[in-house]
Motif scaffolding. Structure first.
Motif, mmCIF file in Angstrom:
data_model
loop_
_atom_site.group_PDB
_atom_site.id
_atom_site.type_symbol
_atom_site.label_atom_id
_atom_site.label_comp_id
_atom_site.label_asym_id
_atom_site.label_seq_id
_atom_site.Cartn_x
_atom_site.Cartn_y
_atom_site.Cartn_z
ATOM 1 N N GLU A 1 0.816 -1.199 0.000
ATOM 2 C CA GLU A 1 0.000 0.000 0.000
ATOM 3 C C GLU A 1 0.854 1.255 0.000
ATOM 4 O O GLU A 1 1.967 1.254 0.476
ATOM 5 N N ILE A 2 0.293 2.329 -0.516
ATOM 6 C CA ILE A 2 0.892 3.649 -0.381
ATOM 7 C C ILE A 2 -0.010 4.425 0.550
ATOM 8 O O ILE A 2 -1.206 4.478 0.351
ATOM 9 N N THR A 3 0.560 5.041 1.584
ATOM 10 C CA THR A 3 -0.282 5.761 2.524
ATOM 11 C C THR A 3 -0.415 7.203 2.125
ATOM 12 O O THR A 3 0.543 7.836 1.723
ATOM 13 N N ALA A 4 -1.621 7.711 2.259
ATOM 14 C CA ALA A 4 -1.867 9.099 1.896
ATOM 15 C C ALA A 4 -1.421 9.981 3.011
ATOM 16 O O ALA A 4 -1.756 9.754 4.141
ATOM 17 N N GLU A 61 -4.599 9.238 5.603
ATOM 18 C CA GLU A 61 -5.430 8.079 5.291
ATOM 19 C C GLU A 61 -4.639 7.113 4.427
ATOM 20 O O GLU A 61 -3.698 7.497 3.732
ATOM 21 N N THR A 62 -5.025 5.840 4.481
ATOM 22 C CA THR A 62 -4.418 4.850 3.605
ATOM 23 C C THR A 62 -4.995 5.016 2.205
ATOM 24 O O THR A 62 -6.210 5.040 2.032
ATOM 25 N N MET A 63 -4.110 5.145 1.215
ATOM 26 C CA MET A 63 -4.555 5.324 -0.168
ATOM 27 C C MET A 63 -5.024 3.989 -0.731
ATOM 28 O O MET A 63 -4.295 3.002 -0.706
ATOM 29 N N LYS A 64 -6.261 3.977 -1.250
ATOM 30 C CA LYS A 64 -6.841 2.757 -1.808
ATOM 31 C C LYS A 64 -6.888 2.803 -3.325
ATOM 32 O O LYS A 64 -6.992 1.773 -3.984
ATOM 33 N N PHE A 65 -6.882 3.999 -3.913
ATOM 34 C CA PHE A 65 -6.845 4.131 -5.362
ATOM 35 C C PHE A 65 -6.297 5.509 -5.702
ATOM 36 O O PHE A 65 -6.250 6.393 -4.850
ATOM 37 N N ILE A 66 -5.876 5.701 -6.956
ATOM 38 C CA ILE A 66 -5.351 6.977 -7.413
ATOM 39 C C ILE A 66 -6.025 7.327 -8.744
ATOM 40 O O ILE A 66 -6.122 6.476 -9.630
ATOM 41 N N THR A 67 -6.516 8.552 -8.852
ATOM 42 C CA THR A 67 -7.099 9.038 -10.111
ATOM 43 C C THR A 67 -6.125 10.028 -10.725
ATOM 44 O O THR A 67 -5.713 10.987 -10.047
ATOM 45 N N LEU A 68 -5.767 9.810 -11.964
ATOM 46 C CA LEU A 68 -4.826 10.686 -12.664
ATOM 47 C C LEU A 68 -5.572 11.534 -13.678
ATOM 48 O O LEU A 68 -6.337 10.999 -14.498
ATOM 49 N N ASN A 69 -5.378 12.832 -13.640
ATOM 50 C CA ASN A 69 -5.975 13.748 -14.606
ATOM 51 C C ASN A 69 -4.894 14.653 -15.189
ATOM 52 O O ASN A 69 -4.127 15.244 -14.437
ATOM 53 N N PRO A 70 -4.798 14.837 -16.503
ATOM 54 C CA PRO A 70 -5.604 14.102 -17.502
ATOM 55 C C PRO A 70 -5.221 12.629 -17.563
ATOM 56 O O PRO A 70 -4.149 12.251 -17.109
ATOM 57 N N THR A 71 -6.101 11.812 -18.100
ATOM 58 C CA THR A 71 -5.871 10.366 -18.113
ATOM 59 C C THR A 71 -4.673 10.035 -18.981
ATOM 60 O O THR A 71 -4.391 10.695 -19.974
#
Length: 441
Positions: free
Chosen positions: A35-38, A431-441
């Motif tokens: 995991e990567i932690t936020a 917080e524990t990072m559960k997903f990452i959204t990248l913009n722009p894709t």
């Protein structure tokens, strides 16, 4: 420092100082290897919790006093009269209580001179006489259990006076201003030889309460973050009183045990060093404070003739920028204007060469008192942070607009980021990072 003033500092201090002054304004949570932690930081903060007290060694023990073996009687033929048997020497200086301690110690001891204190501790804790000191039945139950494992032998008193452990702890608490805390909030009770057992028992409990208060402040902060902003969300590492007492009672170095409750991160330690530097520093006489006044500018008229403004601050400005001019010259000339323009460009101010109010604020910088206040506020913010940031974690430093990824203590990636603004501030959380959204894709 007054609590209200301190809360104001925490709420208003979001200014990044020099790099050494500005720990990452982000938080982070421990994560598994996958995991990567936020770590969405707050202006200058992040912490690691002190080691879990569940791993602590047992409280110090004292071996029972050895008895003296009677000397063997010689054979009757060797002497005229048999030598009298030697009786075992009584344990005159200490009573051994064979009560197993919860932290693993086999025995806990109290000196003969403290037997009356032991009795008062046992009776008055059970009767709730110390609830007013400890804050209620819940805390009293924890403290009572701790002392019961010691058969109510005092921790801070030896032979009716302050023990060496207590003296070391008192000296440490008197110097917690080095960690940005106020020593007056941890008043150590007087413990003197000749005090009545009731007074000694109360002093013992007061000392314990002071140590628990310090540990709570060091681990989770003096001011709860909710009193500063609704956009701050942390899972504070609240200390377990039983573990705190186990830690301070187990070894000889009680100062090291107390210090272990402070944030262990390098950023916090850098702030601590800067605090000492700011408190002990002196103003640089070559960099005088320039007072506010009219805007000064250098210009030329239509014919190309210089238009010079005179101002009594000009000599101090020349001194600040290491410029020379004839004594008594107070003209804001081209050389000074050019130096101001260069300084403005370095500071990200409109480089027009004019001595504006914003330029003067940049020249003078924050006063030492303000710098100290900023450091204190950021040290408090580190106490809110999780102590274990995880093997891999992400830190967002709001004041310097950067996100950084760390792995095994090494920075492996960074990028510029967009943060909030007044009225739409970036929330401070971890917080524990559960997903990452990248913009722009």
């Amino acid at each position: 420092m007054a609590s209200a003033r301190f809360e104001h500092l925490l709420a208003g201090t979001a200014i990044a100082l020099a790099l050494a002054l500005t720990p990452y304004a982000s938080s982070a949570l421990a994560a598994s290897d996958a995991e990567i932690t936020a770590a969405v930081p707050m202006p200058e903060s992040a912490d690691l919790p002190p080691p879990s007290v569940r791993d602590l060694a047992p409280a110090e023990t004292a071996a029972p006093a050895p008895s003296v073996t009677p000397a063997p009687t010689p054979a009757p033929a060797a002497i005229a009269a048999p030598a009298p048997a030697v009786t075992p020497a009584p344990a005159a200086t200490e009573i051994t209580h064979s009560v197993p301690a919860s932290d693993g110690a086999k025995f806990t001891t109290a000196s003969v001179g403290d037997t009356s204190v032991v009795e008062r501790l046992r009776d008055q804790l059970a009767a709730g006489k110390f609830d007013r000191i400890l804050g209620g039945k819940k805390d009293r139950a924890t403290v009572e259990t701790f002392y019961a494992t010691r058969d109510f032998a005092p921790l801070w008193i030896a032979d009716g006076a302050m023990s060496d452990r207590a003296k070391t702890a008192a000296a440490y608490l008197a110097g917690v201003d080095a960690d940005g805390l106020d020593p007056s909030e941890y008043p150590v009770p007087q413990i003197k030889a000749g005090m009545e057992p009731e007074a000694l028992a109360e002093a013992e409990i007061k000392f314990t309460d002071v140590v628990l208060t310090f540990a709570r402040h060091a681990m989770s902060g003096r001011v709860h973050y909710s009193r500063v902003s609704g956009d701050i969300i942390y899972d504070l590492a609240k200390p377990d009183p039983a573990n705190v007492l186990a830690r301070v009672s187990k070894g000889q170095d009680v100062a090291a045990a107390l210090d272990s409750f402070n944030p262990p991160q390098s950023q916090y330690k850098a702030l601590k060093a800067k605090l000492a530097e700011a408190r002990g520093g002196k103003d640089d006489p070559s960099k005088p404070v320039i007072p506010q006044g009219q805007v000064l500018k250098y210009s030329k008229d239509k014919k190309g003739k210089e238009v010079l403004m005179e101002d009594p601050r000009v000599p101090a400005l020349r001194q600040w920028f290491s410029l020379t001019a004839p004594d008594g010259d107070t003209n804001y000339d081209k050389a000074l204007s050019d130096s101001i323009a260069k300084f403005q460009k370095e500071q990200g101010i409109s480089a027009n060469g004019q001595l504006t109010s914003a330029t003067l604020e940049a020249i003078n910088g924050p006063k030492r008192e303000k710098t100290i206040d900023i450091i204190l506020a950021n040290m408090e913010r580190w106490r809110w942070m999780p102590r274990d940031l995880g093997k891999t974690h992400v830190e967002l430093n709001i004041p310097d607009y950067f996100v950084r990824v760390f792995n095994n203590g090494e920075k492996v990636w960074q990028t510029r980021t967009v943060v909030g603004k007044p009225g739409h501030e970036t929330p401070l959380l971890t917080e524990t990072m559960k997903f990452i959204t990248l913009n722009p894709t």
